[in-house]
Design an enzyme around this catalytic site. Structure first.
Site, PDB file in Angstrom:
ATOM      1  N   CYS A 174       0.808  -1.224   0.000  1.00  0.00           N
ATOM      2  CA  CYS A 174       0.000   0.000   0.000  1.00  0.00           C
ATOM      3  C   CYS A 174       0.844   1.278   0.000  1.00  0.00           C
ATOM      4  O   CYS A 174       0.462   2.276  -0.613  1.00  0.00           O
ATOM      5  CB  CYS A 174      -0.980   0.002   1.168  1.00  0.00           C
ATOM      6  N   ASP A 366      -7.755   5.300  -1.669  1.00  0.00           N
ATOM      7  CA  ASP A 366      -7.403   4.101  -0.909  1.00  0.00           C
ATOM      8  C   ASP A 366      -6.837   3.021  -1.828  1.00  0.00           C
ATOM      9  O   ASP A 366      -7.534   2.550  -2.728  1.00  0.00           O
ATOM     10  CB  ASP A 366      -8.652   3.579  -0.203  1.00  0.00           C
ATOM     11  N   HIS A 368      -6.160  -0.066  -1.123  1.00  0.00           N
ATOM     12  CA  HIS A 368      -6.337  -1.414  -0.584  1.00  0.00           C
ATOM     13  C   HIS A 368      -7.328  -2.288  -1.344  1.00  0.00           C
ATOM     14  O   HIS A 368      -7.487  -3.459  -1.009  1.00  0.00           O
ATOM     15  CB  HIS A 368      -6.727  -1.330   0.895  1.00  0.00           C
TER      16      HIS A 368
END
Length: 392
Positions: A174, A366, A368
């Site tokens: 990440c 994000d 993820h």
């Protein structure tokens, strides 16, 4: 798009764990300046030194191998890496990330004030405001701006990295993905300008396609996760391991120095990683020095220019358990800089890319989500896979 309470999500450091330990807050605040801009010439010690001694968030590292790859991955670890291991090894990575980031998506409220997104103000507040702001279509202009930002997420199904068996970066990549987003925005601003928006029902700009291709998931792409890991070996980057913001900044510095087959640098701008009195993870308060910045520009241009486009990266270490709330207004103000590229941050083991603020709330991309690897073609009429690089 995820909207969270800035103080609630960033300042708070509570998390559930069987063992409790101190953690170190790390934040990377980048700024991009074009050549000739008067805004990028700072004195030896200026407002920057007070703004960038603080940070929004916590980003740490630890090393984890998949069940089929139990062999240890060598890396240079330090105290903060060991601390994070204690926090996160007690449970599922995905459950931990959900506990940290939350799964809710919060609606945007016009009563919360205008939104600042990487140097541009989107006027959605019901109250009167003054200044040089973008007042066209309010919320619609914000949504178009936000969805035009490049989103880079976990990928699966790419060619194995180096001599390993890793064909995905799920649960460990990440920070690398967040850094790719940051550099991708810098390239878009440089090539197409801050006012660029991804066109709808029209041919895409060739410069935009060229930027996306730089971040493909193969060794052939200059800024792929494969090449980042190779460039960052000297700073402890390893397949399957998390990485902190300082090492990530230095990795981009190394990668930017490499020349392509034509003898040209892959990044059309110099990189200046700002550090404190002692270079490293805990180097003290960073101070932007105009002489150092000019030196980087001169090196980038092989002595032909004293000032060039510049990517300024500021990795920070803040506190032991939380960010002091008094820093938040200063950090929030950095999103009003026209050169702003946002902040890489989040929580231990869960890096995100913060690109905007609305009073006490923050907007972030994000990394993820897990997506299948795609190959971006050079066709500007109907390129495949570009939708997976954006978020609505």
């Amino acid at each position: 798009m995820v909207l969270k309470g800035l103080c609630e999500r960033i300042v708070s450091s509570k998390c559930s764990s069987k063992s409790s330990t101190e953690t170190v807050d790390n934040t990377q605040v980048p700024v991009y300046s074009k050549a000739g801009s008067s805004d990028c010439k700072f004195p030896k010690a200026s407002l920057w030194s007070s703004i960038f001694t603080s940070g929004f968030s916590v980003v740490e590292t630890y090393s984890e191998s998949s069940a089929s790859e139990k062999k240890a991955v060598p890396s240079r670890s330090s105290g903060w890496a060991a601390a994070v291991r204690k926090v996160v090894t007690g449970g599922s990575m995905r459950r931990f990330q959900e506990r940290v980031l939350g799964s809710s998506r919060t609606d945007i409220s016009s009563s919360d004030g205008d939104i600042w997104l990487l140097g541009v103000c989107h006027k959605i507040s019901q109250q009167e405001s003054t200044g040089d702001v973008d007042t066209s279509n309010g919320l619609a202009s914000f949504e178009q701006d936000f969805s035009s930002k490049i989103l880079v997420t976990y990928r699966k199904g790419f060619d194995a990295i180096g001599d390993t068996k890793y064909t995905s970066d799920v649960n460990w990549g990440c920070m690398l993905r967040s850094s790719q987003m940051l550099v991708a925005q810098a390239l878009l601003f440089h090539k197409l300008g801050r006012s660029w928006r991804k066109p709808i029902d029209k041919p895409l700009d060739k410069e935009y396609i060229d930027v996306l291709q730089l971040f493909g998931d193969s060794e052939a792409s200059a800024f792929s996760i494969h090449n980042l890991l190779q460039a960052g070996k000297g700073y402890g980057l390893a397949v399957g391991s998390w990485v902190g913001p300082y090492a990530m900044c230095r990795t981009w510095e190394v990668l930017a120095r490499k020349k392509n087959d034509l003898g040209e640098p892959p990044l059309p701008m110099a990189i200046y990683v700002v550090s404190g009195d002692e270079d490293g993870e805990r180097g003290g308060a960073p101070v932007v020095c105009i002489e150092d910045a000019s030196k980087r520009c001169s090196e980038f241009s092989s002595g032909l220019a004293a000032w060039t486009p510049l990517l300024l990266l500021v990795p920070l270490v803040l506190g032991l358990d939380k960010v002091n709330p008094r820093y938040i207004p200063l950090l929030r103000s950095t999103f009003k800089f026209p050169q702003s590229l946002g902040i890489m941050g989040g929580k231990p083991g869960a890096s995100t890319y913060i690109i905007g603020v609305q009073n006490e709330k923050a907007f972030y991309l994000d990394p993820h989500d897990v997506q299948q690897v795609v190959n971006i073609s050079g066709d500007t009429q109907e390129p495949t896979g570009t939708s997976s690089y954006h978020c609505k």
